[in-house]
Design a protein around this motif. Structure first.
Motif, PDB file in Angstrom:
ATOM      1  N   GLU A  84       0.998  -1.209  -0.050  1.00 34.99           N
ATOM      2  CA  GLU A  84      -0.056  -0.056  -0.001  1.00 34.99           C
ATOM      3  C   GLU A  84       0.990   1.249  -0.030  1.00 34.99           C
ATOM      4  OE1 GLU A  84      -3.853   1.472  -0.189  1.00 34.99           O
ATOM      5  OE2 GLU A  84      -3.213  -0.452   0.011  1.00 34.99           O
ATOM      6  N   THR A  85       1.957   1.044   0.588  1.00 35.35           N
ATOM      7  CA  THR A  85       2.837   2.407   0.918  1.00 35.35           C
ATOM      8  C   THR A  85       3.688   2.572  -0.633  1.00 35.35           C
ATOM      9  OG1 THR A  85       3.212   1.985   3.246  1.00 35.35           O
ATOM     10  CG2 THR A  85       4.645   3.507   1.924  1.00 35.35           C
ATOM     11  N   VAL A  86       4.308   1.465  -1.104  1.00 32.12           N
ATOM     12  CA  VAL A  86       4.902   1.723  -2.227  1.00 32.12           C
ATOM     13  C   VAL A  86       4.217   1.818  -3.594  1.00 32.12           C
ATOM     14  CG1 VAL A  86       6.514   0.222  -3.812  1.00 32.12           C
ATOM     15  CG2 VAL A  86       6.964  -0.055  -1.252  1.00 32.12           C
ATOM     16  N   GLU A  87       3.094   1.255  -3.838  1.00 23.81           N
ATOM     17  CA  GLU A  87       2.208   1.700  -5.101  1.00 23.81           C
ATOM     18  C   GLU A  87       1.686   2.988  -5.044  1.00 23.81           C
ATOM     19  OE1 GLU A  87      -1.653  -0.515  -7.110  1.00 23.81           O
ATOM     20  OE2 GLU A  87      -1.219  -1.211  -5.328  1.00 23.81           O
ATOM     21  N   LYS A  88       2.168   3.717  -5.999  1.00 24.10           N
ATOM     22  CA  LYS A  88       1.646   5.046  -6.242  1.00 24.10           C
ATOM     23  C   LYS A  88       0.578   5.035  -6.828  1.00 24.10           C
ATOM     24  CE  LYS A  88       5.684   6.839  -4.750  1.00 24.10           C
ATOM     25  NZ  LYS A  88       5.620   7.788  -3.619  1.00 24.10           N
ATOM     26  N   VAL A  89      -0.238   6.144  -6.769  1.00 24.81           N
ATOM     27  CA  VAL A  89      -1.703   6.188  -7.445  1.00 24.81           C
ATOM     28  C   VAL A  89      -1.368   6.615  -8.821  1.00 24.81           C
ATOM     29  CG1 VAL A  89      -3.572   7.517  -7.658  1.00 24.81           C
ATOM     30  CG2 VAL A  89      -2.854   7.040  -5.317  1.00 24.81           C
ATOM     31  N   ASP A  90      -2.027   6.032  -9.784  1.00 22.90           N
ATOM     32  CA  ASP A  90      -1.562   6.270 -11.285  1.00 22.90           C
ATOM     33  C   ASP A  90      -2.270   7.409 -11.686  1.00 22.90           C
ATOM     34  OD1 ASP A  90      -1.170   6.263 -13.938  1.00 22.90           O
ATOM     35  OD2 ASP A  90      -1.902   4.264 -14.216  1.00 22.90           O
ATOM     36  N   LEU A  91      -1.460   8.574 -11.922  1.00 18.05           N
ATOM     37  CA  LEU A  91      -2.354   9.846 -12.349  1.00 18.05           C
ATOM     38  C   LEU A  91      -2.482   9.824 -13.878  1.00 18.05           C
ATOM     39  CD1 LEU A  91      -0.389  12.361 -10.170  1.00 18.05           C
ATOM     40  CD2 LEU A  91      -2.441  11.338  -9.817  1.00 18.05           C
ATOM     41  N   GLY A  92      -2.042   8.860 -14.426  1.00 15.62           N
ATOM     42  CA  GLY A  92      -2.052   8.928 -16.058  1.00 15.62           C
ATOM     43  C   GLY A  92      -1.565  10.105 -16.686  1.00 15.62           C
ATOM     44  N   THR A  93      -2.151  10.822 -17.737  1.00 20.75           N
ATOM     45  CA  THR A  93      -1.810  11.801 -18.266  1.00 20.75           C
ATOM     46  C   THR A  93      -1.969  13.242 -17.231  1.00 20.75           C
ATOM     47  OG1 THR A  93      -4.021  12.000 -19.592  1.00 20.75           O
ATOM     48  CG2 THR A  93      -2.399  10.952 -20.589  1.00 20.75           C
ATOM     49  N   ALA A  94      -2.616  12.733 -16.310  1.00 18.19           N
ATOM     50  CA  ALA A  94      -2.947  14.333 -15.467  1.00 18.19           C
ATOM     51  C   ALA A  94      -1.699  14.495 -14.732  1.00 18.19           C
ATOM     52  CB  ALA A  94      -4.111  13.822 -14.423  1.00 18.19           C
ATOM     53  N   ALA A  95      -0.882  13.497 -14.859  1.00 17.11           N
ATOM     54  CA  ALA A  95       0.543  13.929 -14.012  1.00 17.11           C
ATOM     55  C   ALA A  95       1.325  14.771 -14.940  1.00 17.11           C
ATOM     56  CB  ALA A  95       1.461  12.641 -14.077  1.00 17.11           C
ATOM     57  N   ASN A  96       0.921  15.342 -16.155  1.00 14.29           N
ATOM     58  CA  ASN A  96       1.576  16.270 -16.852  1.00 14.29           C
ATOM     59  C   ASN A  96       1.358  17.739 -16.500  1.00 14.29           C
ATOM     60  OD1 ASN A  96       2.762  14.141 -18.519  1.00 14.29           O
ATOM     61  ND2 ASN A  96       0.771  14.363 -19.826  1.00 14.29           N
ATOM     62  N   TYR A  97       0.566  17.714 -15.162  1.00 10.36           N
ATOM     63  CA  TYR A  97       0.130  19.229 -14.853  1.00 10.36           C
ATOM     64  C   TYR A  97       0.281  19.473 -13.510  1.00 10.36           C
ATOM     65  CZ  TYR A  97      -2.215  18.652 -19.293  1.00 10.36           C
ATOM     66  OH  TYR A  97      -2.733  18.430 -20.496  1.00 10.36           O
ATOM     67  N   ALA A  98       0.919  20.267 -13.138  1.00  5.30           N
ATOM     68  CA  ALA A  98       0.984  20.836 -11.692  1.00  5.30           C
ATOM     69  C   ALA A  98      -0.179  21.164 -10.943  1.00  5.30           C
ATOM     70  CB  ALA A  98       2.044  21.868 -11.451  1.00  5.30           C
ATOM     71  N   ILE A  99      -0.843  21.641 -11.673  1.00  3.10           N
ATOM     72  CA  ILE A  99      -2.574  21.961 -11.358  1.00  3.10           C
ATOM     73  C   ILE A  99      -3.411  21.672 -12.439  1.00  3.10           C
ATOM     74  CG2 ILE A  99      -3.968  23.848 -10.629  1.00  3.10           C
ATOM     75  CD1 ILE A  99      -1.697  25.604  -9.564  1.00  3.10           C
ATOM     76  N   LEU A 100      -4.492  20.992 -12.363  1.00  2.00           N
ATOM     77  CA  LEU A 100      -5.514  20.471 -13.444  1.00  2.00           C
ATOM     78  C   LEU A 100      -6.811  20.572 -12.502  1.00  2.00           C
ATOM     79  CD1 LEU A 100      -6.208  19.398 -15.702  1.00  2.00           C
ATOM     80  CD2 LEU A 100      -6.014  17.301 -15.072  1.00  2.00           C
ATOM     81  N   THR A 101      -7.629  21.346 -13.049  1.00  2.00           N
ATOM     82  CA  THR A 101      -8.862  21.588 -12.216  1.00  2.00           C
ATOM     83  C   THR A 101      -9.990  21.678 -13.565  1.00  2.00           C
ATOM     84  OG1 THR A 101     -10.316  23.066 -10.893  1.00  2.00           O
ATOM     85  CG2 THR A 101      -8.324  24.274 -12.109  1.00  2.00           C
ATOM     86  N   LYS A 102     -11.266  21.551 -12.850  1.00  2.00           N
ATOM     87  CA  LYS A 102     -12.268  21.287 -14.004  1.00  2.00           C
ATOM     88  C   LYS A 102     -13.244  22.801 -13.486  1.00  2.00           C
ATOM     89  CE  LYS A 102     -15.126  17.823 -14.229  1.00  2.00           C
ATOM     90  NZ  LYS A 102     -15.801  16.590 -13.422  1.00  2.00           N
ATOM     91  N   SER A 103     -12.864  23.643 -12.242  1.00  2.00           N
ATOM     92  CA  SER A 103     -13.493  24.787 -12.040  1.00  2.00           C
ATOM     93  C   SER A 103     -12.829  25.907 -12.178  1.00  2.00           C
ATOM     94  CB  SER A 103     -13.895  24.589 -10.764  1.00  2.00           C
ATOM     95  OG  SER A 103     -12.959  24.253  -9.686  1.00  2.00           O
ATOM     96  N   GLY A 104     -11.576  26.051 -12.213  1.00  2.00           N
ATOM     97  CA  GLY A 104     -10.860  27.429 -12.252  1.00  2.00           C
ATOM     98  C   GLY A 104      -9.615  27.406 -11.455  1.00  2.00           C
ATOM     99  N   ILE A 105      -8.690  28.165 -11.713  1.00  2.00           N
ATOM    100  CA  ILE A 105      -7.520  28.630 -11.150  1.00  2.00           C
ATOM    101  C   ILE A 105      -7.191  30.022 -10.785  1.00  2.00           C
ATOM    102  CG2 ILE A 105      -4.779  28.473 -10.838  1.00  2.00           C
ATOM    103  CD1 ILE A 105      -5.284  26.254 -12.944  1.00  2.00           C
TER     104      ILE A 105
END
Length: 201
Positions: A84-105
């Protein structure tokens, strides 16, 4: 004289009485020890050396099995926690962004963001406070406050499609992460993460 003789006789009788009690006490102790010896001998005779050895071996094997089962359960639990500790959450192509949001920045100059930022499906106007300059390709914009690129679904192709995929990957990653055991606590910074350095993971 008679009185003196009477006292001497009384003393002698008392000594004999004490001696008698002492002898009886010694005899009782001897009988007690003898009885204990016979009980021990009877118990020993009822169990053969082979039976004693067999019982000891059975007890030892049972103890070993209990210890083995305990270690196996602990090992499985440890591997589960480690996995559980070693396995990272797979962000997929979302990992290409420091901030990714559906509502605004929104930002207040002068901030400093390292990495790409993006919004989708909301329009690029939902990113405020950056003073963007559109790239000649019209596929992204730049800002002095962002070390990277800024993307929006209103940019030219293929940006809208790329952002749709990235948002989908972000939602999949969130679902995956929400189903895991939390080891870091909840509500980091009380919901106010300004000034905090958040490491990946």
């Amino acid at each position: 004289f008679g009185s003196s003789h009477f006292g001497s006789s009384h003393s002698s009788g008392s000594q004999r009485s004490n001696l008698t009690h002492s002898v009886l006490a010694v005899q009782a102790m001897a009988l007690h020890r003898l009885l204990a010896f016979f009980l021990f001998a009877a118990a020993a005779a009822a169990v053969t050396p082979e039976e004693c050895v067999a019982e000891d071996i059975a007890l030892l094997q049972k103890t070993i099995k209990i210890n083995s089962d305990t270690l196996a359960r602990r090992g499985a639990a440890s591997q589960s926690v480690e996995s559980e500790t070693v396995e990272k959450v797979d962000l997929g192509t979302a990992a290409n962004y420091a901030i990714l949001t559906k509502s605004g920045i929104s930002t207040v100059p002068s901030s400093s963001i390292t990495g790409n930022i993006a919004v989708s499906p909301i329009a690029g106007t939902a990113m405020t406070g950056f003073s963007f300059t559109a790239d000649s390709s019209a596929e992204f914009s730049r800002s002095s406050q962002v070390t990277g690129r800024a993307f929006a679904p209103t940019d030219s192709a293929p940006t809208p499609t790329i952002l749709t995929t990235a948002v989908s990957d972000m939602e999949t990653a969130y679902t995956n992460a929400s189903q895991r055991n939390n080891t870091e606590g909840f509500n980091i910074g009380g919901g106010n993460i300004g000034g905090l350095t958040l490491t990946p993971g």
